[in-house]
Write a protein that holds these residues in place. Structure first.
Motif, PDB file in Angstrom:
ATOM      1  N   THR A   1       0.894  -1.526  -0.012  1.00  0.00           N
ATOM      2  CA  THR A   1      -0.375  -0.296   0.092  1.00  0.00           C
ATOM      3  C   THR A   1       1.058   1.687   0.042  1.00  0.00           C
ATOM      4  O   THR A   1       0.852   2.422  -0.983  1.00  0.00           O
ATOM      5  CB  THR A   1      -1.148  -0.098   1.103  1.00  0.00           C
ATOM      6  OG1 THR A   1      -2.039  -1.365   1.002  1.00  0.00           O
ATOM      7  CG2 THR A   1      -1.286   1.508   1.483  1.00  0.00           C
TER       8      THR A   1
ATOM      9  N   ASN B 115       2.409   1.751  -3.658  1.00  0.00           N
ATOM     10  CA  ASN B 115       1.454   2.223  -4.518  1.00  0.00           C
ATOM     11  C   ASN B 115       0.745   3.621  -4.301  1.00  0.00           C
ATOM     12  O   ASN B 115       1.416   4.338  -5.058  1.00  0.00           O
ATOM     13  CB  ASN B 115      -0.377   1.478  -4.041  1.00  0.00           C
ATOM     14  CG  ASN B 115      -1.245   1.587  -4.692  1.00  0.00           C
ATOM     15  OD1 ASN B 115      -2.434   0.144  -5.073  1.00  0.00           O
ATOM     16  ND2 ASN B 115      -0.891   1.950  -5.648  1.00  0.00           N
TER      17      ASN B 115
ATOM     18  N   SER C  96      -7.628  -3.748  -5.710  1.00  0.00           N
ATOM     19  CA  SER C  96      -7.514  -2.191  -4.860  1.00  0.00           C
ATOM     20  C   SER C  96      -8.510  -2.940  -2.831  1.00  0.00           C
ATOM     21  O   SER C  96      -7.941  -2.427  -2.326  1.00  0.00           O
ATOM     22  CB  SER C  96      -8.106  -1.505  -5.175  1.00  0.00           C
ATOM     23  OG  SER C  96      -6.856  -0.165  -4.579  1.00  0.00           O
TER      24      SER C  96
ATOM     25  N   ASN D   6      -0.833  -3.234  -9.251  1.00  0.00           N
ATOM     26  CA  ASN D   6      -1.846  -1.924  -8.668  1.00  0.00           C
ATOM     27  C   ASN D   6      -1.521  -1.039  -8.899  1.00  0.00           C
ATOM     28  O   ASN D   6      -1.852   0.130  -9.531  1.00  0.00           O
ATOM     29  CB  ASN D   6      -2.803  -2.446  -7.617  1.00  0.00           C
ATOM     30  CG  ASN D   6      -3.870  -1.371  -7.590  1.00  0.00           C
ATOM     31  OD1 ASN D   6      -4.625  -0.602  -8.282  1.00  0.00           O
ATOM     32  ND2 ASN D   6      -3.938  -0.045  -6.823  1.00  0.00           N
ATOM     33  N   ALA D   7       0.658  -0.793  -8.020  1.00  0.00           N
ATOM     34  CA  ALA D   7       0.549   0.542  -8.545  1.00  0.00           C
ATOM     35  C   ALA D   7       1.152   0.825  -8.982  1.00  0.00           C
ATOM     36  O   ALA D   7       1.367   2.140  -9.630  1.00  0.00           O
ATOM     37  CB  ALA D   7       2.035   0.302  -6.917  1.00  0.00           C
TER      38      ALA D   7
ATOM     39  N   ASP E  37      -1.403   2.734 -11.840  1.00  0.00           N
ATOM     40  CA  ASP E  37      -2.206   3.514 -10.804  1.00  0.00           C
ATOM     41  C   ASP E  37      -0.759   4.773 -11.018  1.00  0.00           C
ATOM     42  O   ASP E  37      -1.046   6.045 -10.682  1.00  0.00           O
ATOM     43  CB  ASP E  37      -2.554   3.583  -9.219  1.00  0.00           C
ATOM     44  CG  ASP E  37      -3.264   2.858  -8.771  1.00  0.00           C
ATOM     45  OD1 ASP E  37      -4.203   2.426  -9.517  1.00  0.00           O
ATOM     46  OD2 ASP E  37      -4.003   2.676  -7.795  1.00  0.00           O
TER      47      ASP E  37
END
Length: 227
Positions: free
Chosen positions: A4, A7, A111, A130-131, A134
Motif C-alpha cells: 500500500t 502504491n 485494490s 495495482n501500484a 496507478d
C-alpha cells in the motif's frame, strides 16, 4: 502494508510527473488530453461492466443499488460537499478529476483483494501490480487536472488500510459474487465520470457512490438469514 505504501508513493510520483507536463502544455494540448482521458475512462467503465455483467447472479441488483445509492447520496449532498472542500484548495475542475481518480484507484479487485492478501499471506503481488497501473493513470490524470490528483493517495491509503487492518474479519465476506456486483456498479460510476469529462452530460457521480455499499448490505443480510 509495504504494498500500500508503494502504491501511495507511486501515485504521488505520478502526480508530480503529470503536473510538470501540464505546466508546459498549451491550452490546445490540454484540451485534447482531456478528451483522450475522457474517452479512456469511458472505455474502462464499459470494459468493467461488460466483463463482470455476465458473471452476475443478481442482474437487477446493480439497478436497485444505483437507485437507492443515488437517493442516499443526493440526501447527503455528497457532490456539493466534495466540491466545496476541494474548492478551498484549488480552482478549476480538480473535483471532477479527484472523483475520477478515487474511483479508478480504489474501486477494483486489485485494490480490495490486494491488502487482504498482504495482511493474511504476506503476498504483495496484487498491490505492486495495482501500484504500477496507478502510476501511469496518475501521470495522465495529473497532466489533465493538475497536482491536486495526489490527494487521491490519501483516500487510497485509508481504503486499502481499512481492508488490511480488518483483513481477518472481512476476508470471508469478500466473495467473488460481491466483487462482481461492486465491479459492475464501479464500472457504471467510472463510465459516468468519463462522460462527464467529455462534456456529454455532467453526472453527479459522487452522489452515486453510496450505491457501492448496497450489495454489501444485501449479500450480508442474505448470508445471515440463509436465504
Amino acid at each position: 502494508m509495504s504494498g500500500t505504501i508503494v502504491n501511495v508513493v507511486l501515485i504521488i510520483v505520478g502526480s508530480l510527473i503529470g503536473s510538470v507536463f501540464k505546466r508546459g502544455m498549451k491550452d490546445s494540448y490540454q484540451d485534447i488530453l482531456m478528451q483522450g482521458m475522457g474517452l479512456a475512462v469511458t472505455a474502462l467503465g464499459v470494459y468493467s461492466i461488460s466483463k463482470h455483467m455476465p458473471n452476475s447472479h443478481y442482474p437487477v441488483l446493480f439497478i436497485v443499488s444505483l437507485a437507492l445509492g443515488g437517493v442516499i447520496g443526493e440526501k447527503l449532498d455528497m457532490e456539493n460537499r466534495f466540491k466545496n472542500i476541494v474548492s478551498k484548495f484549488s480552482k478549476g475542475n480538480l473535483a471532477e478529476g479527484l472523483s475520477t481518480a478515487v474511483l479508478l484507484f480504489c474501486i477494483g479487485t486489485l485494490s480490495i483483494v490486494g491488502p487482504i492478501e498482504s495482511a493474511l499471506n504476506g503476498n504483495q503481488t496484487y498491490l505492486f501490480t495495482n501500484a504500477i497501473l496507478d502510476l501511469v493513470t496518475s501521470i495522465v490524470l495529473a497532466a489533465t487536472f493538475g497536482i491536486g490528483i495526489a490527494l487521491s493517495a490519501i483516500v487510497l491509503f485509508c481504503w486499502q488500510g481499512f481492508f488490511y487492518v480488518a483483513a481477518g474479519a472481512v476476508a470471508a465476506y469478500i466473495t467473488p459474487e460481491l466483487l462482481t456486483e461492486i465491479s459492475i456498479i464501479g464500472g457504471v460510476l467510472i463510465l459516468s465520470s468519463g462522460l462527464s469529462i467529455l462534456g456529454v452530460k455532467k453526472f453527479r457521480t459522487m452522489n452515486l457512490i453510496p450505491a457501492l455499499f448496497i450489495p454489501v448490505v444485501y449479500l450480508s443480510v442474505k448470508s445471515l438469514i440463509g436465504f
